[in-house]
Design a protein around this motif. Structure first.
Motif, PDB file in Angstrom:
ATOM      1  N   ILE A   1       0.852  -1.184   0.000  1.00 51.89           N
ATOM      2  CA  ILE A   1       0.000   0.000   0.000  1.00 51.89           C
ATOM      3  C   ILE A   1       0.890   1.237   0.000  1.00 51.89           C
ATOM      4  N   LEU A   2       0.600   2.153  -0.892  1.00 50.45           N
ATOM      5  CA  LEU A   2       1.320   3.420  -0.936  1.00 50.45           C
ATOM      6  C   LEU A   2       0.561   4.421  -0.070  1.00 50.45           C
ATOM      7  N   PHE A   3       1.248   5.021   0.899  1.00 55.80           N
ATOM      8  CA  PHE A   3       0.632   5.975   1.831  1.00 55.80           C
ATOM      9  C   PHE A   3       1.262   7.335   1.572  1.00 55.80           C
ATOM     10  N   TYR A   4       0.427   8.318   1.277  1.00 58.33           N
ATOM     11  CA  TYR A   4       0.945   9.673   1.064  1.00 58.33           C
ATOM     12  C   TYR A   4       0.440  10.605   2.156  1.00 58.33           C
ATOM     13  N   SER A   5       1.347  11.451   2.672  1.00 54.52           N
ATOM     14  CA  SER A   5       0.973  12.484   3.627  1.00 54.52           C
ATOM     15  C   SER A   5       1.743  13.752   3.273  1.00 54.52           C
ATOM     16  N   PRO A   6       1.136  14.921   3.422  1.00 52.80           N
ATOM     17  CA  PRO A   6       1.711  16.135   2.812  1.00 52.80           C
ATOM     18  C   PRO A   6       2.946  16.726   3.467  1.00 52.80           C
ATOM     19  N   PHE A   7       3.160  16.497   4.768  1.00 54.31           N
ATOM     20  CA  PHE A   7       4.288  17.144   5.434  1.00 54.31           C
ATOM     21  C   PHE A   7       5.093  16.199   6.325  1.00 54.31           C
ATOM     22  N   MET A   8       4.394  15.293   7.017  1.00 54.25           N
ATOM     23  CA  MET A   8       4.968  14.404   8.033  1.00 54.25           C
ATOM     24  C   MET A   8       5.604  15.203   9.167  1.00 54.25           C
ATOM     25  N   GLY A   9       4.851  16.207   9.616  1.00 59.51           N
ATOM     26  CA  GLY A   9       5.199  16.932  10.826  1.00 59.51           C
ATOM     27  C   GLY A   9       4.403  16.389  11.995  1.00 59.51           C
TER      28      GLY A   9
ATOM     29  N   ASN B   1       2.319   0.011  13.103  1.00 62.83           N
ATOM     30  CA  ASN B   1       1.604  -1.020  13.857  1.00 62.83           C
ATOM     31  C   ASN B   1       0.858  -2.029  13.005  1.00 62.83           C
ATOM     32  N   VAL B   2       0.623  -1.723  11.741  1.00 57.86           N
ATOM     33  CA  VAL B   2      -0.033  -2.685  10.855  1.00 57.86           C
ATOM     34  C   VAL B   2       1.005  -3.651  10.300  1.00 57.86           C
ATOM     35  N   ASN B   3       0.793  -4.931  10.504  1.00 58.07           N
ATOM     36  CA  ASN B   3       1.716  -5.955  10.001  1.00 58.07           C
ATOM     37  C   ASN B   3       1.123  -6.772   8.856  1.00 58.07           C
ATOM     38  N   THR B   4      -0.095  -6.425   8.462  1.00 60.42           N
ATOM     39  CA  THR B   4      -0.786  -7.189   7.424  1.00 60.42           C
ATOM     40  C   THR B   4      -0.338  -6.777   6.023  1.00 60.42           C
ATOM     41  N   TYR B   5       0.107  -5.537   5.885  1.00 61.41           N
ATOM     42  CA  TYR B   5       0.500  -5.017   4.586  1.00 61.41           C
ATOM     43  C   TYR B   5       1.899  -4.405   4.658  1.00 61.41           C
ATOM     44  N   ARG B   6       2.515  -4.306   3.494  1.00 62.35           N
ATOM     45  CA  ARG B   6       3.759  -3.546   3.414  1.00 62.35           C
ATOM     46  C   ARG B   6       3.411  -2.136   2.958  1.00 62.35           C
ATOM     47  N   PHE B   7       3.917  -1.143   3.668  1.00 60.67           N
ATOM     48  CA  PHE B   7       3.657   0.244   3.305  1.00 60.67           C
ATOM     49  C   PHE B   7       4.875   0.860   2.642  1.00 60.67           C
ATOM     50  N   VAL B   8       4.606   1.686   1.655  1.00 59.89           N
ATOM     51  CA  VAL B   8       5.610   2.572   1.086  1.00 59.89           C
ATOM     52  C   VAL B   8       5.091   3.981   1.352  1.00 59.89           C
TER      53      VAL B   8
ATOM     54  N   PRO C   1       9.803   1.462   3.162  1.00 60.98           N
ATOM     55  CA  PRO C   1      10.497   2.452   2.327  1.00 60.98           C
ATOM     56  C   PRO C   1       9.859   3.833   2.443  1.00 60.98           C
ATOM     57  N   VAL C   2      10.689   4.865   2.484  1.00 57.33           N
ATOM     58  CA  VAL C   2      10.217   6.245   2.629  1.00 57.33           C
ATOM     59  C   VAL C   2      10.791   7.098   1.500  1.00 57.33           C
ATOM     60  N   TYR C   3       9.929   7.886   0.870  1.00 52.32           N
ATOM     61  CA  TYR C   3      10.342   8.811  -0.184  1.00 52.32           C
ATOM     62  C   TYR C   3       9.788  10.196   0.123  1.00 52.32           C
ATOM     63  N   VAL C   4      10.480  11.213  -0.340  1.00 52.50           N
ATOM     64  CA  VAL C   4      10.020  12.597  -0.192  1.00 52.50           C
ATOM     65  C   VAL C   4       9.779  13.178  -1.577  1.00 52.50           C
ATOM     66  N   LEU C   5       8.596  13.724  -1.792  1.00 50.02           N
ATOM     67  CA  LEU C   5       8.255  14.330  -3.071  1.00 50.02           C
ATOM     68  C   LEU C   5       9.333  15.343  -3.456  1.00 50.02           C
TER      69      LEU C   5
ATOM     70  N   ILE D   1      -3.327   5.348  -0.281  1.00 51.60           N
ATOM     71  CA  ILE D   1      -4.065   6.084   0.743  1.00 51.60           C
ATOM     72  C   ILE D   1      -3.522   7.506   0.759  1.00 51.60           C
ATOM     73  N   ILE D   2      -4.392   8.466   0.525  1.00 49.87           N
ATOM     74  CA  ILE D   2      -3.975   9.867   0.545  1.00 49.87           C
ATOM     75  C   ILE D   2      -4.479  10.504   1.823  1.00 49.87           C
ATOM     76  N   ASN D   3      -3.537  10.950   2.639  1.00 49.83           N
ATOM     77  CA  ASN D   3      -3.846  11.480   3.957  1.00 49.83           C
ATOM     78  C   ASN D   3      -4.072  12.987   3.885  1.00 49.83           C
ATOM     79  N   SER D   4      -5.315  13.412   4.071  1.00 47.24           N
ATOM     80  CA  SER D   4      -5.756  14.802   4.119  1.00 47.24           C
ATOM     81  C   SER D   4      -5.938  15.387   2.726  1.00 47.24           C
TER      82      SER D   4
END
Length: 376
Positions: A10-18, A32-39, A57-61, A101-104
């Motif tokens: 699952i790709l998770f996007y969040s705009p700032f990560m503050g 805490n979720v172990n059912t899926y792999r998040f990027v 894995p973590v990436y910054v736009l 998943i797009i956060n906000s």
């Protein structure tokens, strides 16, 4: 347990990560979720990125990089190539996410990338209608029509999402992680010594902006001064006009009962400041379901608030008082009763209700929500 190779990505996007409530939720979920792999893709190089478990894995736009932007403008102008989209397509090809998943709603760039690449996505919404201005109307219309569904952070948010046409809406309240709520006893003693002259100490945490009610601070502090009480405001300066004006007004009124902690990135220090207060004041004019409200309740702090959003869904009898208006005078009337010890509270109930929002008690629910989207 599934092996990482068999896990869906699952790709998770969040705009700032503050260190805001909505982005703390991203951290709690991913860690805490172990059912899926998040990027994780972040729109900025926020301080929370260092707290994401290394297995994800973590990436910054790259758009905030000046050098990258110069190249991208050149490529767009002369070759009709969007380098951001090329970068994004590389990530999609590498990980083949089953869902985004797009956060906000502060995510217009990611919505545009999703649209270009025709990817299945859901929106995790932490905003009420005044914040819908963060998206242009045509893009918001596309989001409503195209997303696989939405997650709202409160019943109030979910109701608004339904009214504007979103389908497949799920409620998932903001959560705390009680394992991370620790207090520095030495620091607490030090703070208490400095503030011992005050009869009551109140605390608020949030950005110094209008929606958080920061403009009300001078009048609130003026009242508290008459009651030999103080307020702690946790949060960094936005370096904008309202912040500057409000602090100037506090100085002009000689209100030394306002304590600004500045930006705190240490969670232990953050919780320690909350722990020394007698109560929590939510001065927000609009707030869908503030995480700090739950944190304060976990630390057994009564909650006083305007009816600014989702607070009514959390605060029960003997947990605090919610003023139906956004009138500071109405809020002060309630604070007056508290300062005069005329109100009764159930401090264990505060703690108990907060624990219902512990991520460890809710992670299965989140898993089920995501599974419902993947299985559609």
């Amino acid at each position: 347990m599934k092996t990482r190779e068999k896990m869906k990505t699952i790709l998770f996007y969040s705009p700032f990560m503050g260190h805001t409530g909505s982005e703390m939720m991203v951290k709690y979920i991913i860690n805490n979720v172990n059912t899926y792999r998040f990027v994780l893709i972040s729109g900025g190089n926020g301080t929370l990125l260092s707290e994401i478990k290394t297995k994800h894995p973590v990436y910054v736009l790259p758009d905030n990089n000046i050098f990258f932007n110069r190249i991208n403008r050149f490529l767009k102008k002369f070759f009709k190539i969007d380098a951001t989209n090329v970068w994004f397509r590389y990530i999609i090809k590498k990980y083949s996410p089953k869902l985004v998943i797009i956060n906000s709603f502060v995510s217009h760039k990611m919505y545009q990338l999703i649209r270009k690449n025709n990817l299945p996505f859901i929106s995790y919404v932490h905003e009420l209608p005044p914040h819908y201005d963060l998206l242009e109307s045509d893009l918001l219309d596309w989001v409503v029509r195209s997303c696989s569904g939405t997650i709202g952070c409160s019943t109030l948010v979910c109701n608004y999402l339904k009214e504007i046409g979103f389908k497949n809406i799920h409620l998932f309240y903001e959560c705390i992680d009680s394992r991370e709520i620790t207090i520095d006893t030495s620091l607490a003693i030090e703070i208490e010594k400095k503030l011992k002259k005050y009869r009551k100490i109140f605390v608020m945490s949030g950005r110094r902006v209008y929606e958080k009610g920061f403009h009300l601070l001078p009048e609130l502090a003026e009242y508290l001064m008459r009651k030999n009480s103080a307020i702690i405001w946790i949060g960094g300066s936005g370096k904008w006009g309202l912040d500057w004006v409000t602090k100037k007004r506090i100085e002009a009124k000689h209100l030394d009962n306002v304590i600004f902690t500045g930006l705190i990135t240490s969670r232990t220090e953050y919780y320690t400041w909350i722990s020394v207060a007698d109560a929590f004041i939510l001065t927000s004019i609009i707030d869908p379901y503030p995480l700090v409200m739950i944190e304060a309740a976990y630390l057994k702090k009564p909650i006083f608030s305007f009816n600014s959003g989702g607070v009514n869904e959390f605060v029960k009898d003997k947990m605090g008082k919610v003023v139906e208006s956004t009138s500071l005078n109405d809020l002060i009337k309630i604070l007056d009763k508290f300062i005069n010890d005329e109100l009764e509270f159930d401090y264990e109930l505060l703690h108990k209700e907060a624990l219902k929002h512990d991520i460890n008690n809710n992670i299965d629910k989140f898993n089920n929500i995501i599974s419902s989207f993947l299985n559609n």
